[in-house]
Design a protein around this motif. Structure first.
Motif, PDB file in Angstrom:
ATOM      1  N   THR A  37     -30.002 -37.316  24.541  1.00  0.00           N
ATOM      2  CA  THR A  37     -29.754 -36.631  23.422  1.00  0.00           C
ATOM      3  C   THR A  37     -30.672 -35.631  22.971  1.00  0.00           C
ATOM      4  N   MET A  38     -31.786 -35.788  23.486  1.00  0.00           N
ATOM      5  CA  MET A  38     -32.996 -34.691  23.096  1.00  0.00           C
ATOM      6  C   MET A  38     -32.768 -33.534  24.255  1.00  0.00           C
ATOM      7  N   CYS A  39     -32.617 -33.786  25.337  1.00  0.00           N
ATOM      8  CA  CYS A  39     -32.587 -32.998  26.527  1.00  0.00           C
ATOM      9  C   CYS A  39     -31.176 -32.183  26.933  1.00  0.00           C
ATOM     10  N   THR A  40     -30.905 -31.388  25.945  1.00  0.00           N
ATOM     11  CA  THR A  40     -29.504 -30.730  26.139  1.00  0.00           C
ATOM     12  C   THR A  40     -29.752 -29.322  26.731  1.00  0.00           C
ATOM     13  N   ARG A  41     -28.615 -28.661  27.506  1.00  0.00           N
ATOM     14  CA  ARG A  41     -28.591 -27.400  27.966  1.00  0.00           C
ATOM     15  C   ARG A  41     -28.707 -26.483  26.810  1.00  0.00           C
ATOM     16  N   PRO A  42     -28.018 -26.662  25.551  1.00  0.00           N
ATOM     17  CA  PRO A  42     -28.262 -25.670  24.574  1.00  0.00           C
ATOM     18  C   PRO A  42     -29.634 -25.642  23.975  1.00  0.00           C
ATOM     19  N   ARG A  43     -30.029 -26.757  23.841  1.00  0.00           N
ATOM     20  CA  ARG A  43     -31.668 -26.777  23.350  1.00  0.00           C
ATOM     21  C   ARG A  43     -32.552 -26.090  24.438  1.00  0.00           C
ATOM     22  N   ALA A  44     -32.565 -26.204  25.579  1.00  0.00           N
ATOM     23  CA  ALA A  44     -33.258 -25.557  26.634  1.00  0.00           C
ATOM     24  C   ALA A  44     -33.201 -23.970  26.584  1.00  0.00           C
ATOM     25  N   ILE A  45     -31.680 -23.766  26.460  1.00  0.00           N
ATOM     26  CA  ILE A  45     -31.507 -22.162  26.356  1.00  0.00           C
ATOM     27  C   ILE A  45     -32.146 -21.478  25.148  1.00  0.00           C
ATOM     28  N   ALA A  46     -32.092 -22.244  24.076  1.00  0.00           N
ATOM     29  CA  ALA A  46     -32.858 -22.072  22.880  1.00  0.00           C
ATOM     30  C   ALA A  46     -34.547 -21.921  22.913  1.00  0.00           C
ATOM     31  N   GLY A  47     -34.959 -22.892  23.617  1.00  0.00           N
ATOM     32  CA  GLY A  47     -36.269 -23.219  23.899  1.00  0.00           C
ATOM     33  C   GLY A  47     -36.640 -21.666  24.746  1.00  0.00           C
ATOM     34  N   ALA A  48     -36.017 -21.438  25.683  1.00  0.00           N
ATOM     35  CA  ALA A  48     -36.203 -20.343  26.805  1.00  0.00           C
ATOM     36  C   ALA A  48     -36.253 -19.173  25.967  1.00  0.00           C
ATOM     37  N   VAL A  49     -35.489 -19.032  25.236  1.00  0.00           N
ATOM     38  CA  VAL A  49     -34.976 -17.630  24.343  1.00  0.00           C
ATOM     39  C   VAL A  49     -36.702 -17.483  23.335  1.00  0.00           C
ATOM     40  N   ILE A  50     -36.812 -18.756  22.676  1.00  0.00           N
ATOM     41  CA  ILE A  50     -38.179 -18.857  21.713  1.00  0.00           C
ATOM     42  C   ILE A  50     -39.384 -18.529  22.571  1.00  0.00           C
ATOM     43  N   ILE A  51     -39.441 -19.094  23.708  1.00  0.00           N
ATOM     44  CA  ILE A  51     -40.544 -18.791  24.475  1.00  0.00           C
ATOM     45  C   ILE A  51     -40.905 -17.225  24.822  1.00  0.00           C
ATOM     46  N   ASN A  52     -39.756 -16.633  25.089  1.00  0.00           N
ATOM     47  CA  ASN A  52     -39.645 -15.014  25.361  1.00  0.00           C
ATOM     48  C   ASN A  52     -40.168 -14.351  24.328  1.00  0.00           C
ATOM     49  N   VAL A  53     -39.654 -14.765  23.249  1.00  0.00           N
ATOM     50  CA  VAL A  53     -39.625 -13.843  22.102  1.00  0.00           C
ATOM     51  C   VAL A  53     -41.051 -13.825  21.576  1.00  0.00           C
ATOM     52  N   VAL A  54     -41.589 -15.256  21.316  1.00  0.00           N
ATOM     53  CA  VAL A  54     -43.140 -15.524  21.060  1.00  0.00           C
ATOM     54  C   VAL A  54     -43.908 -14.871  21.973  1.00  0.00           C
ATOM     55  N   MET A  55     -43.961 -15.019  23.105  1.00  0.00           N
ATOM     56  CA  MET A  55     -44.902 -14.196  24.141  1.00  0.00           C
ATOM     57  C   MET A  55     -44.777 -12.730  24.220  1.00  0.00           C
ATOM     58  N   LEU A  56     -43.682 -12.330  23.835  1.00  0.00           N
ATOM     59  CA  LEU A  56     -42.996 -10.879  23.634  1.00  0.00           C
ATOM     60  C   LEU A  56     -44.092 -10.356  22.481  1.00  0.00           C
ATOM     61  N   THR A  57     -44.038 -11.117  21.466  1.00  0.00           N
ATOM     62  CA  THR A  57     -44.682 -10.718  20.059  1.00  0.00           C
ATOM     63  C   THR A  57     -46.316 -10.861  20.311  1.00  0.00           C
ATOM     64  N   VAL A  58     -46.722 -11.905  21.046  1.00  0.00           N
ATOM     65  CA  VAL A  58     -48.236 -12.111  20.771  1.00  0.00           C
ATOM     66  C   VAL A  58     -48.975 -11.195  21.913  1.00  0.00           C
ATOM     67  N   SER A  59     -48.074 -10.905  23.049  1.00  0.00           N
ATOM     68  CA  SER A  59     -48.514  -9.482  23.917  1.00  0.00           C
ATOM     69  C   SER A  59     -48.505  -8.127  23.576  1.00  0.00           C
ATOM     70  N   MET A  60     -47.825  -8.033  22.586  1.00  0.00           N
ATOM     71  CA  MET A  60     -47.460  -6.736  21.841  1.00  0.00           C
ATOM     72  C   MET A  60     -48.700  -5.692  22.211  1.00  0.00           C
ATOM     73  N   PRO A  61     -49.917  -6.287  21.712  1.00  0.00           N
ATOM     74  CA  PRO A  61     -51.264  -5.414  21.710  1.00  0.00           C
ATOM     75  C   PRO A  61     -51.439  -4.646  22.993  1.00  0.00           C
ATOM     76  N   TYR A  62     -51.111  -5.695  24.233  1.00  0.00           N
ATOM     77  CA  TYR A  62     -51.281  -4.990  25.440  1.00  0.00           C
ATOM     78  C   TYR A  62     -50.585  -3.685  25.728  1.00  0.00           C
ATOM     79  N   ALA A  63     -49.442  -3.458  24.933  1.00  0.00           N
ATOM     80  CA  ALA A  63     -48.740  -2.282  25.020  1.00  0.00           C
ATOM     81  C   ALA A  63     -49.457  -1.008  24.434  1.00  0.00           C
ATOM     82  N   PHE A  64     -50.622  -1.328  23.878  1.00  0.00           N
ATOM     83  CA  PHE A  64     -51.417  -0.087  23.285  1.00  0.00           C
ATOM     84  C   PHE A  64     -52.755  -0.334  23.799  1.00  0.00           C
ATOM     85  N   ARG A  65     -52.986  -0.968  24.874  1.00  0.00           N
ATOM     86  CA  ARG A  65     -54.301  -0.907  25.377  1.00  0.00           C
ATOM     87  C   ARG A  65     -54.922   0.433  26.082  1.00  0.00           C
TER      88      ARG A  65
END
Length: 363
Positions: A148-176
């Motif tokens: 019940t915990m490991c479902t495909r919709p949750r995995a897709i949501a988790g992958a999207v969250i990882i991409n959004v969070v990493m994009l956000t925290v890495s944003m200062p590198y765009a202005f290095r």
């Protein structure tokens, strides 16, 4: 991120300092640029990019739509972005042999963007690998709850969250970095140069942010992967000792993912050590650090390029689905005279379907 060459290498200067004495660090750096940028990267990145494209095609098949494969698909996309970045890098290297001025102009304009993409891609890959390890730990150690915990919709949501969070925290590198024009008194001409922006020139921000993002991108994922990998291997040994044959397919998939995780650990650890003790090895660092960085970046490219090989070698289901893309040999189906694919006949076997119906087992 990527060890793009210094203007001296681009403009054809030899490995000497101003007094004409050979600089061993610069000589080592130029050798590292040649070995990695012009020899190893083409051999690794181009096949690796094709392999990741095939991985996405295979994992999109109907019988491959599982939660684990959702994470692996996202990992393939992240690896593709990293490999495309590296392909542009060695393209600039090849161009620098014949047209160093043009290559250097491409470098100073492209590097700030490539540096940003490099950090995002590697951060996303790190945490997607951690996600695969967490899910596999749940499937092996808590099989009942994992349904019940490991479902495909949750995995897709988790992958999207990882991409959004990493994009956000890495944003200062765009202005290095910023590309500026400087006047060369010796050559009496204007040239382009990469400079740190005002945001990164202050020690307070650059030091604290670099340490924070380094731990988030390298140290924390590596620590979690070592712990999870140890727990998964221990659980597999217990299952094998109890001879639970009904979990044989899940054990094979888990073993394959353990290999993926161990490969990631081996290829990422040198980069994590270098990033921790020698900052990041970027253009403002010395030639020795940047030369070492060439080889650690090559290991990251190798890790991104070889997952497809591991899938093909260790996963029967993935290998058969991959063969379907290229081989459609027709064979007689019996008295009825209709013709069906060899792999369709194989898929009719009950043992094959038993393996593929276990969607939570991934590959």
């Amino acid at each position: 991120g990527i060890g793009y060459p210094h203007s001296g290498s681009m403009s054809g200067d030899n490995a000497t300092n101003g007094s004409g004495v050979v600089d061993p660090d610069k000589e080592f750096y130029e050798l590292a640029v040649f070995i990695n940028g012009e020899i190893l990267y083409p051999c690794i990145c181009i096949p690796g990019l094709l392999g990741n494209i095939l991985t996405l095609v295979v994992l999109s098949k109907a019988n491959m739509l599982s939660s684990t494969n959702a994470f692996l698909s996202a990992l393939a996309v992240s690896d593709m972005v990293s490999l495309i970045n590296d392909i542009i890098y060695f393209s600039v290297m090849v161009l620098s042999n014949s047209c160093p001025d043009i290559a250097y102009h491409i470098y100073v304009h492209f590097y700030p963007f490539a540096h940003f993409v490099f950090n995002i891609a590697n951060s996303v890959s790190s945490w997607l690998t951690v996600s695969v390890a967490i899910e596999r730990f749940l499937l092996v150690c808590f099989p009942a709850k994992s349904r019940t915990m490991c479902t495909r919709p949750r995995a897709i949501a988790g992958a999207v969250i990882i991409n959004v969070v990493m994009l956000t925290v890495s944003m200062p590198y765009a202005f290095r970095y910023k590309t500026v024009q400087v006047f060369d008194d010796l050559k009496n001409q204007t040239s382009l140069k990469l400079n740190l922006t005002s945001l990164w020139q202050g020690d307070t921000f650059s030091v604290y942010y670099s340490w924070s993002i380094n731990f988030l991108r390298c140290n924390i994922p590596l620590t979690l992967l070592i712990i999870l990998n140890a727990c998964i291997i221990k659980a597999l040994l217990k299952l094998r000792a109890k001879n639970r044959s009904r979990y044989i397919h899940r054990q094979k998939v888990t073993f394959m993912l353990v290999i993926i995780i161990m490969k990631f650990l081996l290829c990422t650890t040198p980069d994590a050590i270098l990033s921790t003790f020698y900052k990041y090895g970027y253009t403002e660092d010395n030639f020795r650090v940047r030369g070492i960085r060439e080889f650690t970046d090559m290991l990251l490219a190798f890790n991104a390029a070889t997952n497809f090989v591991v899938y093909c070698v260790l996963s029967v289901t993935f290998r058969m689905n991959c063969k379907k893309l290229f081989c459609h040999k027709e064979v007689p189906a019996g008295d009825g005279g209709d013709r069906r694919s060899v792999y369709k006949l194989l898929s009719d076997r009950s043992i094959f379907w038993k393996q593929n119906k276990k969607s939570s087992c991934g590959l």
